[in-house]
Design a protein around this motif. Structure first.
Motif, short mmCIF file in Angstrom:
data_model
loop_
_atom_site.label_atom_id
_atom_site.label_comp_id
_atom_site.label_asym_id
_atom_site.label_seq_id
_atom_site.Cartn_x
_atom_site.Cartn_y
_atom_site.Cartn_z
N ALA A 115 0.84 -1.20 0.00
CA ALA A 115 0.00 0.00 0.00
C ALA A 115 0.87 1.25 0.00
N VAL A 116 0.25 2.37 -0.31
CA VAL A 116 0.96 3.64 -0.44
C VAL A 116 1.43 4.13 0.93
N GLN A 117 2.69 4.58 0.98
CA GLN A 117 3.24 5.15 2.20
C GLN A 117 2.72 6.57 2.40
N PRO A 118 2.84 7.12 3.62
CA PRO A 118 2.50 8.53 3.82
C PRO A 118 3.30 9.42 2.87
N ALA A 119 2.63 10.43 2.33
CA ALA A 119 3.26 11.25 1.30
C ALA A 119 4.09 12.39 1.87
N GLU A 120 3.73 12.87 3.07
CA GLU A 120 4.48 13.99 3.65
C GLU A 120 5.77 13.47 4.26
N GLN A 121 6.85 14.16 3.98
CA GLN A 121 8.15 13.75 4.49
C GLN A 121 8.62 14.78 5.51
N LEU A 122 8.75 14.35 6.77
CA LEU A 122 9.20 15.21 7.86
C LEU A 122 10.64 14.87 8.19
N GLN A 123 11.47 15.90 8.27
CA GLN A 123 12.91 15.70 8.37
C GLN A 123 13.31 14.95 9.64
N GLU A 124 12.70 15.26 10.77
CA GLU A 124 13.09 14.65 12.05
C GLU A 124 12.17 13.52 12.49
N THR A 125 10.89 13.57 12.13
CA THR A 125 9.92 12.58 12.62
C THR A 125 9.18 11.97 11.44
N PRO A 126 9.79 11.04 10.74
CA PRO A 126 9.15 10.46 9.56
C PRO A 126 7.80 9.83 9.90
N ALA A 127 6.85 9.99 8.99
CA ALA A 127 5.53 9.39 9.16
C ALA A 127 5.58 7.92 8.76
N PHE A 128 4.97 7.06 9.60
CA PHE A 128 4.92 5.63 9.26
C PHE A 128 3.80 4.98 10.06
N TYR A 129 3.42 3.77 9.66
CA TYR A 129 2.37 3.02 10.34
C TYR A 129 3.01 1.99 11.27
N ALA A 130 2.76 2.14 12.57
CA ALA A 130 3.36 1.24 13.55
C ALA A 130 2.65 -0.10 13.61
N LEU A 131 1.41 -0.16 13.09
CA LEU A 131 0.62 -1.38 13.14
C LEU A 131 0.14 -1.76 11.74
N PRO A 132 0.09 -3.07 11.42
CA PRO A 132 -0.49 -3.49 10.14
C PRO A 132 -2.01 -3.39 10.22
N PRO A 133 -2.69 -3.42 9.08
CA PRO A 133 -4.16 -3.43 9.12
C PRO A 133 -4.66 -4.71 9.77
N THR A 134 -5.83 -4.61 10.38
CA THR A 134 -6.39 -5.75 11.09
C THR A 134 -7.89 -5.84 10.82
N ARG A 135 -8.46 -6.99 11.09
CA ARG A 135 -9.89 -7.17 10.87
C ARG A 135 -10.70 -6.31 11.85
N LEU A 136 -11.90 -5.99 11.49
CA LEU A 136 -12.78 -5.22 12.37
C LEU A 136 -13.06 -6.02 13.64
N GLY A 137 -12.92 -5.34 14.77
CA GLY A 137 -13.21 -6.01 16.04
C GLY A 137 -12.11 -6.89 16.56
N ALA A 138 -10.90 -6.74 16.04
CA ALA A 138 -9.79 -7.60 16.46
C ALA A 138 -9.29 -7.30 17.87
N HIS A 139 -9.64 -6.12 18.40
CA HIS A 139 -9.11 -5.72 19.70
C HIS A 139 -10.24 -5.42 20.68
N ASP A 140 -9.90 -5.39 21.94
CA ASP A 140 -10.86 -5.00 22.96
C ASP A 140 -11.10 -3.50 22.90
N ALA A 141 -12.28 -3.09 23.33
CA ALA A 141 -12.63 -1.67 23.35
C ALA A 141 -12.05 -1.02 24.61
N ARG A 142 -10.76 -0.85 24.61
CA ARG A 142 -10.10 -0.21 25.75
C ARG A 142 -8.79 0.41 25.27
N TRP A 143 -8.30 1.34 26.07
CA TRP A 143 -7.02 1.95 25.76
C TRP A 143 -5.89 1.07 26.31
N VAL A 144 -4.81 1.00 25.59
CA VAL A 144 -3.67 0.20 26.03
C VAL A 144 -2.89 1.00 27.08
#
Length: 470
Positions: free
Chosen positions: A441-470
């Protein structure tokens, strides 16, 4: 005959407009580098300008929020070709090197009416499809639908389907659209709104300094493209984004994958008291509440902006709608392509190319631009919360973005530009292993010099996690 504006909009001018409407520090604009020029895709509209400016605004807002903790500005750069690739992210999505599941139902599309007009149907949700077939009295077959529609006058069918809560749009010229009360209501709105909802203490930023939105918790109550893109953009700058879906609500598989990157996903049923209690608990520890329900729908369940400002002082409430929150169409269901059809964009593209049928933009530009501006507005509001306190409401709509794009001026021969295939943007693609398989899939288009944009998690199915904050 189409003519271009004397002073055409450029990415730099468009970004400056966004920044000015938001009341942001103009000195930050010197940190942005934009490259590329329209036409980047086959269109008479300056879609690349829209993409570059909205993506850059999002990146710059993230950089400025990060500056609050570090006192350092960083360079933000956006290439138009990369911004356009992100605006076509669902088109370039691949699963295990093959195509993803189908995006559109075969009945979706343009049809000619009895009086020589054209109408667009949007039937990608099963209940919308069944509703349209019931009104038309025909089978689920494109030829049968076309025959049935030839028995209707366009405006009558358009209104009948709208009254039934279904998704369609009569193809209008820009002048026909401008004459409608809804167009006048949209014209009376700014490009977007960032309004103070009420008082709340200043909230210092929390979490690690590493990424711009570290420590920011986002509830994402959205589906399809515009809202999910906003949540995805906040995720790729480091926010903890929890996607909340109703177990009964329909979704579109490839969009769940493409726009689910970087997010966790939980199911909460707001039709019962337990589900509402769960969401209230989540709201109490959230920073951003992003929603794309029709205006007033969540307020009826106790989750409107004023209620949330009382429930969680300091909340940033983001509302995304199709036709805006004012005017007779505020409650009308809509999608990007329908707004293009209703507002004259599809007519203008057809007129330029000389085709037989209406013609949409070469990407879901209104969806993606709306999503990026929603994320931008959320970050501007978070910045204000960190410096002056308050609860905030961000509002933006597809129709407001469409009106702005139409003001950019036209490229009369822009439709002749070469299309951009997947092989042309391979350098914009990244691959990750997920429960869906190998997702490219397409990466984030904006390029930040010190804090690059990226996805820390892969996509997941709907409802894969509990409804709570980690």
């Amino acid at each position: 005959m189409m003519t271009a504006m004397t002073t055409a909009m450029t990415p730099e001018l468009a970004l400056q407009h966004i920044w000015t409407v938001a009341g942001c520090d103009p000195a930050a604009l010197s940190s942005v580098s934009l490259t590329g020029a329209d036409p980047g895709l086959p269109s008479v509209y300056r879609v690349g300008t829209l993409a570059s400016a909205t993506v850059a605004a999002t990146g710059l807002a993230a950089a400025e929020y990060h500056r609050l903790r570090t006192a350092r500005r960083q360079q933000v750069s956006v290439q138009m070709r990369r911004a356009l690739a992100s605006f076509r992210s669902e088109r370039y999505l691949r699963i295990n090197d093959g195509p993803p599941p189908a995006l559109r139902d075969p009945v979706t599309g343009f049809y000619e009416t009895r009086d020589g007009r054209w109408i667009q149907l949007h039937t990608n949700f099963a209940h919308h499809l069944q509703g349209v077939l019931k009104v038309l009295g025909c089978d689920r077959d494109r030829a049968a639908v076309a025959a049935a529609i030839r028995g209707w006058d366009g405006a009558t069918l358009d209104q009948t389907l709208a009254d039934a809560g279904l998704c369609a749009a009569l193809i209008r010229t820009p002048d026909e659209w401008a004459a409608l009360d809804q167009a006048n209501a949209v014209a009376g709105l700014p490009l977007f709104e960032i309004e103070r909802l009420g008082d709340a203490p200043v909230e210092p930023q929390r979490g690690a300094v590493g990424r711009p939105l570290s420590g920011v918790r986002v509830l994402d109550l959205s589906r399809i493209i515009a809202g999910p893109v906003a949540g995805r953009a906040l995720a790729h700058h480091g926010a903890d984004v929890l996607l909340i879906n109703g177990p009964h609500l329909p979704n579109i598989a490839p969009l769940v994958i493409d726009n689910g990157r970087g997010k966790r996903s939980a199911l909460v049923d707001l039709r019962d008291a337990a589900g509402c209690a769960t969401l209230r608990g989540l709201v109490g520890e959230a920073d951003v509440f992003l929603q794309t329900y029709r205006p007033g729908a969540l307020a009826a369940r106790g989750f409107g902006p004023d209620e949330l400002a009382r429930m969680r002082p300091g909340i940033v409430y983001v509302s995304v709608s199709a036709y805006g929150h004012e005017g007779p169409w505020a409650q009308r269901r809509g999608f990007d392509s329908l707004v293009q059809s209703a507002s004259g964009i599809a007519f203008t593209e057809r007129q330029a190319a000389g085709g037989d049928e209406p013609r949409h933009l070469p990407c879901q530009a209104l969806d993606h631009a709306t999503g990026y501006l929603a994320a931008f507005g959320a970050m501007v509001a978070l910045t204000r919360r960190a410096t002056e306190g308050g609860s905030w409401h961000v509002r933006v709509s597809l129709a407001q973005i469409g009106r702005w794009l139409q003001s950019f001026g036209l490229l009369p021969d822009g439709w002749q530009a070469a299309d951009v295939a997947l092989d042309d943007v391979r350098d914009c693609i990244t691959t990750v292993e997920s429960e869906f398989g190998r997702v490219s899939a397409v990466q984030p288009a904006e390029q930040l010099q010190e804090t690059p944009a990226f996805y820390a998690l892969p996509p997941t199915r709907l409802g894969a996690h509990d409804a709570r904050w980690v």
